[in-house]
Design an enzyme around this catalytic site. Structure first.
Site, PDB file in Angstrom:
ATOM      1  CD  GLU A 158      35.318  38.341  56.574  1.00 45.90           C
ATOM      2  OE1 GLU A 158      34.631  38.844  57.488  1.00 45.90           O
ATOM      3  OE2 GLU A 158      36.028  37.321  56.724  1.00 45.90           O
ATOM      4  CD  GLU A 194      40.211  37.471  57.491  1.00 44.54           C
ATOM      5  OE1 GLU A 194      40.214  38.556  56.882  1.00 44.54           O
ATOM      6  OE2 GLU A 194      39.369  37.172  58.355  1.00 44.54           O
TER       7      GLU A 194
END
Length: 481
Positions: free
Chosen positions: A240, A335
């Site tokens: 991220e 994810e």
């Protein structure tokens, strides 16, 4: 209700038509009629209902192919039209997951690992794991493999050590004994803080003078994990990269990632003979331009295997957008979390539609839910880490664990679609989201999610024949034939 009634009328009409045919045949009274042959089941049918009353249960319904016309919609499966090959389905094995699983008594732990990673009829055959390089936010503490007192640096990485991850490494070794072919993707949440602009585990960026050192950090990690018998199939440079507020975390722009890969990480892998894949991005579907920027860099592109995505923002179709821009590069879905406040039926429906069916229909080679396991308090986690992330499993004591919705989300695919399977064509029909595969053994697997509120009757058509079945609103089925 109307669909169910019409289906029953159709069956009755078929039976009545058969009786009329018999009564109208010549000399039916004197000619012995052959006994009807029992219908042989040709399709295995596994079901999970939205209300949780049925969870990944094999149904006793006899399903057989036929060519008798009916009025129901067709999901048409075409094995001649193929798409991507599949690497696997699974979870992130966080440090916290390893910690709670390792708290189980040996017999219970072995039972769980066989159920998760084995190949028996009672296993769900998970074949892909994601792990963190250093701590993720679902570790009990924050650490890297080269932590130093403030003001110190270690550009030769003389103090590099995997020791803080010993619990995870030991558990991975046990998993590899059960499935030696499991694929593992690794990603860092943060480099050592002395390499960062702000000297903190939260946020900041990688200092340019440490780009080459950090590339060697990855090299050491892959080499030392390999020495432990753990092969890292792929890495991403940063989890991220556009979310610097987590603990740990780091901000990394697309241009910075392209620079890091082309001038440091890629060459370091090349010179050390490392074949681990480099996968760009690893963040939400709302920023497809990020991986496209990395892939469009002529220096970075040859080192990059593909790009990875989450779906906390954006639309799953972003995977296809990136695939269309660079069709020779792979796409991964790495994810998606389920919340402690989530509803079983709502999460089942949304995740099957988007994470499993959606990612597969948009070229992903894998589909991973977030954390594999945590405790009843949704820990361990770092200070500032996720407090609401619900594992696929809750370890409630040393002798007991519970299976949560993410367990069933993944199991509907992992149990039936082994690595090396290929996605094949199937059409979307109204509320019936679906995806189809052909396995290496030649089996056809069709996963269907009814996104509507009511039950639907439908056909699954293959090679000119079809079977007829029904699925309640919000429920999920896997068919194997």
């Amino acid at each position: 209700m109307t669909h169910k009634l019409s289906f029953k009328l159709y069956i009755l009409a078929s039976l009545f038509g058969g009786l009329l045919s018999c009564s109208n045949s010549s000399d039916s009274s004197s000619s012995p009629q052959p006994s009807p042959q029992p219908v042989t089941n040709e399709v295995d049918f596994w079901l999970t209902k939205a209300d949780g009353s049925v969870k990944l249960e094999k149904q006793n319904t006899i399903l057989a192919f036929n060519t008798a016309y009916n009025v129901y919609s067709n999901i048409e499966v075409n094995a001649a039209q193929t798409y991507q090959s599949i690497d696997g389905f699974g979870y992130t094995l966080t440090g916290g997951s390893a910690e709670v699983i390792n708290q189980l008594i040996p017999s219970k732990k072995q039972q769980l690992l066989q159920e998760l990673f084995g190949s028996s009829a009672s296993s769900i055959s998970v074949n892909y794991l994601r792990i963190s390089i250093g701590a993720s936010d679902l570790n009990g503490t924050v650490f890297s493999y080269n932590d130093l007192p403030a003001g110190q640096t270690d550009v030769t990485l003389a103090n590099f050590s995997l020791t803080p991850d010993n619990q995870l490494i030991l558990l991975l070794k046990e998993i590899l004994l059960i499935n030696p072919n499991i694929k593992i993707m690794a990603t860092p949440w943060s480099p050592p803080t002395w390499m960062k602009t702000n000297g903190s585990s939260i946020g900041g960026s990688l200092l340019p003078q440490y780009y080459s050192v950090y590339a060697q950090y990855f090299v050491k990690y892959i080499q030392q994990m390999g020495a432990q018998g753990i092969t890292i199939d792929a890495i991403t440079p940063q989890n991220e990269p556009l979310h610097p507020g987590n603990n740990p975390s780091m901000y990394m722009t697309a241009l910075e990632q392209a620079d890091f890969i082309k001038n440091h990480l890629g060459p370091a892998f090349q010179s050390n003979g490392i074949t681990t894949k480099i996968v760009a991005y690893d963040h939400n579907c709302d920023q497809p331009q990020y991986p496209i920027t990395v892939l469009s860099d002529a220096g970075a592109n040859p080192f990059v295997d593909g790009s990875a995505f989450h779906l906390y923002a954006g639309d799953i179709s972003a995977l296809s957008s990136v695939h269309s821009a660079y069709p020779t590069k792979n796409v991964y879905f790495t994810e998606q979390w389920t919340s402690s406040t989530g509803d079983f039926g709502g999460d089942l429906k949304w995740h099957l539609k988007n994470v499993i069916i959606g990612s597969m229909r948009n070229w992903s080679k894998n589909a991973l839910e977030w954390n594999l396991a945590n405790n009843a308090s949704f820990g361990p986690h770092t200070p500032g880490g996720c407090t609401m992330c619900k594992g696929a499993l809750t370890v409630v004591s040393s002798e007991n664990f519970e299976r949560n919705v993410a367990y069933y989300i993944i199991a509907h695919a992992s149990k039936f679609v082994p690595a090396g399977s290929v996605r094949i064509a199937s059409n979307q029909v109204g509320n019936l989201n679906n995806v189809a595969f052909k396995t290496p053994a030649g089996k056809i697997v069709v996963i269907v999610e009814n996104d509507g509120a009511s039950s639907e009757i439908f056909n699954v058509k293959y090679n000119g024949k079809w079977f007829t079945t029904n699925l309640d609103g919000g429920s999920v089925a896997t068919f194997v034939f």
